[in-house]
Design a protein around this motif. Structure first.
Motif, PDB file in Angstrom:
ATOM      1  N   ASN A 163      81.558  54.533  42.101  1.00  0.00           N
ATOM      2  CA  ASN A 163      79.948  54.512  40.795  1.00  0.00           C
ATOM      3  C   ASN A 163      81.045  54.723  39.856  1.00  0.00           C
ATOM      4  N   ARG A 186      81.362  51.685  36.801  1.00  0.00           N
ATOM      5  CA  ARG A 186      80.925  51.975  34.915  1.00  0.00           C
ATOM      6  C   ARG A 186      81.883  51.425  34.542  1.00  0.00           C
ATOM      7  N   GLU A 233      81.309  47.365  33.966  1.00  0.00           N
ATOM      8  CA  GLU A 233      80.175  46.725  33.058  1.00  0.00           C
ATOM      9  C   GLU A 233      81.061  47.448  31.357  1.00  0.00           C
ATOM     10  N   SER A 289      81.278  50.839  29.727  1.00  0.00           N
ATOM     11  CA  SER A 289      80.134  51.988  29.683  1.00  0.00           C
ATOM     12  C   SER A 289      81.126  53.287  29.331  1.00  0.00           C
ATOM     13  N   LEU A 290      82.356  52.842  30.654  1.00  0.00           N
ATOM     14  CA  LEU A 290      83.111  54.452  30.507  1.00  0.00           C
ATOM     15  C   LEU A 290      84.593  53.733  29.985  1.00  0.00           C
ATOM     16  N   GLN A 303      74.813  59.720  37.802  1.00  0.00           N
ATOM     17  CA  GLN A 303      74.401  59.371  35.969  1.00  0.00           C
ATOM     18  C   GLN A 303      75.074  60.168  35.221  1.00  0.00           C
ATOM     19  N   PRO A 347      79.430  60.027  34.934  1.00  0.00           N
ATOM     20  CA  PRO A 347      80.514  58.989  34.109  1.00  0.00           C
ATOM     21  C   PRO A 347      79.657  59.422  31.830  1.00  0.00           C
TER      22      PRO A 347
END
Length: 215
Positions: free
Chosen positions: A25, A29, A32, A34-35, A187, A190
């Motif tokens: 996971n 992220r 993507e 986002s992390l 959810q 992260p």
């Protein structure tokens, strides 16, 4: 936690003992965008687990660190955190790591874990994986969830950073409940790690403040 530049990726280690779903996971992220983490090292307490294969497939440096190969918890912890230092790690992310560790002073409030219940309920020694969800169902509570917390030298005891509730449905099985809680974990974890990486987390004793967007 110290402040971080928005463009900087926080160097982390991931400790795991099994399937590596949480690592998977986090990698999604990160890819993507986002992390803002850079995974420098993955440590597994067990050989031949899927989590190690995920690390290898992602090109991450990884090692097997078996507890039984060390004389004491202190020796085991020392080896783990010395490896973290050598990899330039600033935060350790527990991802289903089943061995107890002692946190050295330079990693105080720099080790985080996610637990599949609303701490302080259904936590502590022996409460992990499906054991947690089975206990929730046997007790008959109406809400469970997950908790992200800093790790100290006791099981599931460090300061709580964030929690999310998950309703327990009539007729739930361990498998169904576990799946819903894990979906929420995917959810929450992260979001908390991003807040830490962005320097938005402050700890005052047992109280943790997250500024800006809430996890």
């Amino acid at each position: 936690m110290s402040s971080s530049s928005p463009s900087r990726r926080l160097p982390v280690a991931v400790f795991l003992s099994g399937t590596g779903r949480t690592l998977e996971n986090l990698l999604t992220r990160i890819a993507e965008g986002s992390l803002p983490l850079e995974i420098r090292w993955v440590a597994s307490s067990r050989p031949d687990v899927r989590g190690l294969q995920i690390a290898q497939d992602a090109g991450l440096e990884h090692s097997v660190m078996r507890r039984r190969e060390y004389a004491s918890t202190a020796d085991y912890s020392g080896a783990l955190f010395e490896a973290c230092r050598s990899h330039g790690v600033e935060l350790v992310v527990m991802a289903g790591f089943l061995c107890r560790v002692q946190i050295p002073s330079d990693f105080h409030n720099r080790v985080v874990n996610i637990h599949p219940s609303l701490i302080p309920a259904f936590c502590g020694k022996g409460y992990y994986g499906d054991r947690v969800h089975r206990a929730v169902l046997e007790y008959g509570v109406k809400l469970t969830g997950c908790t992200v917390h800093f790790v100290d030298d006791e099981y599931d005891h460090g300061p709580i950073i964030a929690q999310r509730a998950v309703p327990v449905m009539e007729g739930d099985t361990v498998e169904r409940l576990a799946a819903r809680v894990f979906e929420t974990e995917c959810q929450l974890y992260p979001a908390v790690l991003a807040a830490i990486a962005e320097g938005r987390v402050r700890v005052r004793g047992r109280w943790v403040e997250v500024t800006g967007d809430q996890p």
